[in-house]
Design a protein around this motif. Structure first.
Motif, mmCIF file in Angstrom:
data_model
loop_
_atom_site.group_PDB
_atom_site.id
_atom_site.type_symbol
_atom_site.label_atom_id
_atom_site.label_comp_id
_atom_site.label_asym_id
_atom_site.label_seq_id
_atom_site.Cartn_x
_atom_site.Cartn_y
_atom_site.Cartn_z
ATOM 1 N N ASP A 1 0.821 -1.213 0.000
ATOM 2 C CA ASP A 1 0.000 0.000 0.000
ATOM 3 C C ASP A 1 0.851 1.257 0.000
ATOM 4 O OD1 ASP A 1 -2.280 -1.514 -0.011
ATOM 5 O OD2 ASP A 1 -2.737 -1.265 2.113
ATOM 6 N N ALA A 2 2.097 1.127 0.462
ATOM 7 C CA ALA A 2 3.011 2.267 0.447
ATOM 8 C C ALA A 2 3.797 2.338 -0.852
ATOM 9 C CB ALA A 2 3.973 2.184 1.637
ATOM 10 N N GLY A 3 3.475 1.445 -1.813
ATOM 11 C CA GLY A 3 4.097 1.508 -3.131
ATOM 12 C C GLY A 3 5.222 0.539 -3.366
ATOM 13 N N ALA A 4 5.451 -0.432 -2.475
ATOM 14 C CA ALA A 4 6.567 -1.363 -2.633
ATOM 15 C C ALA A 4 6.192 -2.537 -3.523
ATOM 16 C CB ALA A 4 7.032 -1.882 -1.270
ATOM 17 N N ALA A 5 7.163 -3.045 -4.258
ATOM 18 C CA ALA A 5 7.008 -4.295 -4.993
ATOM 19 C C ALA A 5 7.272 -5.451 -4.037
ATOM 20 C CB ALA A 5 7.982 -4.352 -6.164
ATOM 21 N N VAL A 6 6.587 -6.569 -4.252
ATOM 22 C CA VAL A 6 6.727 -7.741 -3.377
ATOM 23 C C VAL A 6 7.320 -8.885 -4.195
ATOM 24 C CG1 VAL A 6 5.534 -9.396 -1.915
ATOM 25 C CG2 VAL A 6 4.774 -7.004 -1.972
ATOM 26 N N LEU A 7 8.438 -9.435 -3.715
ATOM 27 C CA LEU A 7 9.097 -10.562 -4.365
ATOM 28 C C LEU A 7 9.037 -11.759 -3.427
ATOM 29 C CD1 LEU A 7 10.832 -7.732 -4.925
ATOM 30 C CD2 LEU A 7 12.119 -9.245 -6.401
ATOM 31 N N PHE A 8 8.575 -12.907 -3.933
ATOM 32 C CA PHE A 8 8.367 -14.090 -3.090
ATOM 33 C C PHE A 8 9.000 -15.311 -3.729
ATOM 34 C CE2 PHE A 8 5.337 -17.676 -1.959
ATOM 35 C CZ PHE A 8 5.935 -17.937 -0.732
ATOM 36 N N ASP A 9 9.801 -16.020 -2.930
ATOM 37 C CA ASP A 9 10.423 -17.279 -3.346
ATOM 38 C C ASP A 9 9.936 -18.370 -2.400
ATOM 39 O OD1 ASP A 9 12.065 -19.437 -3.898
ATOM 40 O OD2 ASP A 9 13.841 -18.212 -4.243
ATOM 41 N N PRO A 10 9.038 -19.256 -2.847
ATOM 42 C CA PRO A 10 8.514 -20.293 -1.939
ATOM 43 C C PRO A 10 9.620 -21.143 -1.320
ATOM 44 C CG PRO A 10 7.225 -20.209 -3.957
ATOM 45 C CD PRO A 10 8.417 -19.334 -4.175
ATOM 46 N N GLY A 11 10.679 -21.436 -2.085
ATOM 47 C CA GLY A 11 11.794 -22.200 -1.545
ATOM 48 C C GLY A 11 11.414 -23.631 -1.192
ATOM 49 N N PRO A 12 12.294 -24.318 -0.445
ATOM 50 C CA PRO A 12 12.039 -25.725 -0.098
ATOM 51 C C PRO A 12 10.756 -25.943 0.703
ATOM 52 C CG PRO A 12 14.323 -25.119 0.340
ATOM 53 C CD PRO A 12 13.607 -23.852 0.033
ATOM 54 N N ARG A 13 10.261 -24.891 1.368
ATOM 55 C CA ARG A 13 9.037 -25.053 2.148
ATOM 56 C C ARG A 13 7.825 -25.340 1.257
ATOM 57 N NH1 ARG A 13 11.309 -26.660 5.920
ATOM 58 N NH2 ARG A 13 11.292 -25.774 8.014
#
Length: 523
Positions: free
Chosen positions: A417-429
């Motif tokens: 909401d403050a304008g940030a991009a979100v990067l997600f790596d699920p990984g081994p989980r």
């Protein structure tokens, strides 16, 4: 003739000539956003080269400008294609991609014209009175220009050019340029000591260093849009370029003769034994999200971190190493009420390595209960403040071992909401989130992310599809999903990127050849 053979021949021919005449292949493009340039300094560099050409008088100004423009136009499409999907901001000298392109075009034109220099020519001129406006008359016409006698030797034109360009750049740094004061060091006096010379050089280097706060974010295909429609990676004046969220741990590497069995009870007993008698600090290194943050910091990004770390020896070790890597001190997410409890411990991950280089991991996150901080329901104000001050947030699937889903969603939405991009790596989980509430948590975070990164095996686990491209496209096509980029890492085959906007596009990049130093991915 193959490209390698031609490059070798062209290099030899260029060395034999007084000026480089034969083009060689450019280096492989670096397909990653780089730190922005100081616009004032970039303009000084470009203008000094142009003014040096004008001072040497080996080509009419208008002719040089025309050839410079034609070369730019002829190279533009191919240059954009080489760097796609990274987008060049044409006309913005603070963008390293554009500065590289415009500098190449300028110097390629200069090099070519030095091979056929003119001594006497007609040149267009225009003289306007001081303070004249756009509609005021100016004197203009053609004049005859003769190259100055001190620059008469055609074979020395490259040397003259570099000397003149360097003099102009230094003059701008020392005396100012277009109203800008760079604070350049004065010339060293005769007989100056090595220390005096080094101080002056250091002062020049500090001017050339990219600014800490950039004027704009890298122009990527993915955008983190908030309710106002603003684009996260375009925001400037943020305190951080990226924040690492959760999964802060210390890896302790231990050589063993045989890897432990998969039996949970046996491994839990081993964990208790290792925790009670850990090896000394020479076997420690940072792991988890710390790897990402250190890599980002070494690339020049302003990096912060949010997560759980205890007030213990390992926590102090982590704080010290991150500080050495110029990463802002960790913003603790654990409430003060839990200080001194059994939860007030830094996460340790024991990395067991056998003589063949095979390895296994063992940490208390492996045994639950999940999440570790299940009783925490609200973000501390300090965490909220950091999340609102970053251009991007990176997290991975281990975040759900530490924080409840609602708190993760709260953190991600605060940043977004403050304008940030979100990067997600699920990984081994990803392999432990096949059903129930954990699968729901995985799906939720994917849907909230602008960029999703997975290995080929994780992509199969997340989507059920064996084909990497089909898996990436499936992630982008999820209903209500804001993801714009999906990256699938293919090991020795490189990586695959699928983008959604403005249309579905697929890019592939080969892997880098490296000398193997450590077989542990987390290292």
């Amino acid at each position: 003739m193959c490209a390698k053979t031609w490059d070798s021949l062209a290099t030899q021919l260029n060395k034999a000539l007084p000026f480089p005449l034969f083009p060689v292949s450019p280096p492989e493009p670096l397909g990653f956003p780089r730190k922005q340039l100081d616009t004032r300094f970039a303009v000084l560099l470009m203008r000094s080269s142009y003014d040096a050409v004008d001072a040497l008088d080996f080509i009419p100004k208008q002719q040089f400008e025309a050839k410079f423009w034609k070369l730019r136009q002829s190279e533009l499409e191919g240059y954009n294609y080489l760097y796609s999907p990274i987008k060049m901001r044409a006309g913005d000298l603070s963008d390293p991609l554009y500065f590289d392109f415009i500098s190449f075009s300028q110097y390629a034109t200069i090099s070519r014209e030095m091979g056929q220099p003119q001594r006497v020519f007609e040149e267009y001129y225009e003289i306007c009175p001081p303070g004249a406006g756009d509609d005021d008359p100016c004197e203009s016409g053609q004049k005859v220009v003769t190259r100055p006698p001190q620059y008469a030797d055609d074979s020395q034109l490259p040397a003259y050019f570099f000397q003149k360009t360097g003099d102009l750049i230094y003059d701008g740094l020392l005396n100012g340029f277009r109203g800008e004061d760079f604070g350049g060091p004065p010339p060293a006096p005769a007989g100056a000591s090595i220390q005096q010379l080094a101080a002056g050089v250091q002062q020049l280097l500090s001017i050339m260093k990219p600014p800490t706060v950039s004027n704009s974010r890298p122009s990527l295909a993915c955008r983190a849009s908030n309710s106002n429609g603003s684009a996260g990676l375009q925001h400037s004046r943020k305190d951080h370029d990226v924040i690492g969220l959760s999964n802060l741990c210390v890896d302790i590497v231990i050589p063993v003769q045989q890897l432990p069995p998969a039996d949970p009870e046996a491994r839990q007993g081993l964990l208790q034994q290792l925790t009670a008698e850990p090896p000394d600090e020479q076997h420690w290194e940072l792991g988890g999200n710390c790897n990402f943050m250190i890599a980002a910091a070494r690339m020049g990004m302003r990096v912060g971190s949010i997560g759980h770390v205890g007030d213990d020896t390992y926590g102090r070790y982590m704080d010290r190493v991150l500080q050495e890597e110029r990463i802002e001190a960790i913003t603790r997410i654990m409430p003060a009420t839990l200080s001194g409890t059994d939860l007030d411990r830094t996460l340790l991950c024991f990395v067991l390595v056998d003589p063949d280089g095979k390895h296994a991991f063992c940490s208390r996150y492996d045994f639950g209960p999940w999440p570790l901080l299940g009783g925490v329901s609200n973000l501390p104000p300090s965490v909220t403040q950091v999340l609102q001050s970053t251009a991007a947030v990176f997290t991975n699937g281990f975040v759900f071992d530490e924080l409840p889903l609602e708190l993760v969603k709260q953190a991600i939405r605060t940043a977004s909401d403050a304008g940030a991009a979100v990067l997600f790596d699920p990984g081994p989980r990803a392999f432990t989130m096949k059903s129930g509430s954990r699968r729901a948590a995985l799906d939720t975070l994917i849907s909230l992310s602008d960029v999703v990164l997975m290995t080929e095996e994780e992509a199969v686990e997340v989507t059920g599809l064996l084909d990497p491209q089909a898996a990436a496209e499936a992630v982008l096509a999820r209903p209500g999903c804001k993801t714009e980029w999906c990256v699938v890492k293919l090991g020795g085959e490189g990586a695959l990127l699928v983008t959604k906007s403005p249309q579905l596009e697929v890019y592939r990049a080969g892997a880098f050849k490296v000398d193997v130093k450590d077989t542990l991915c987390s290292a």
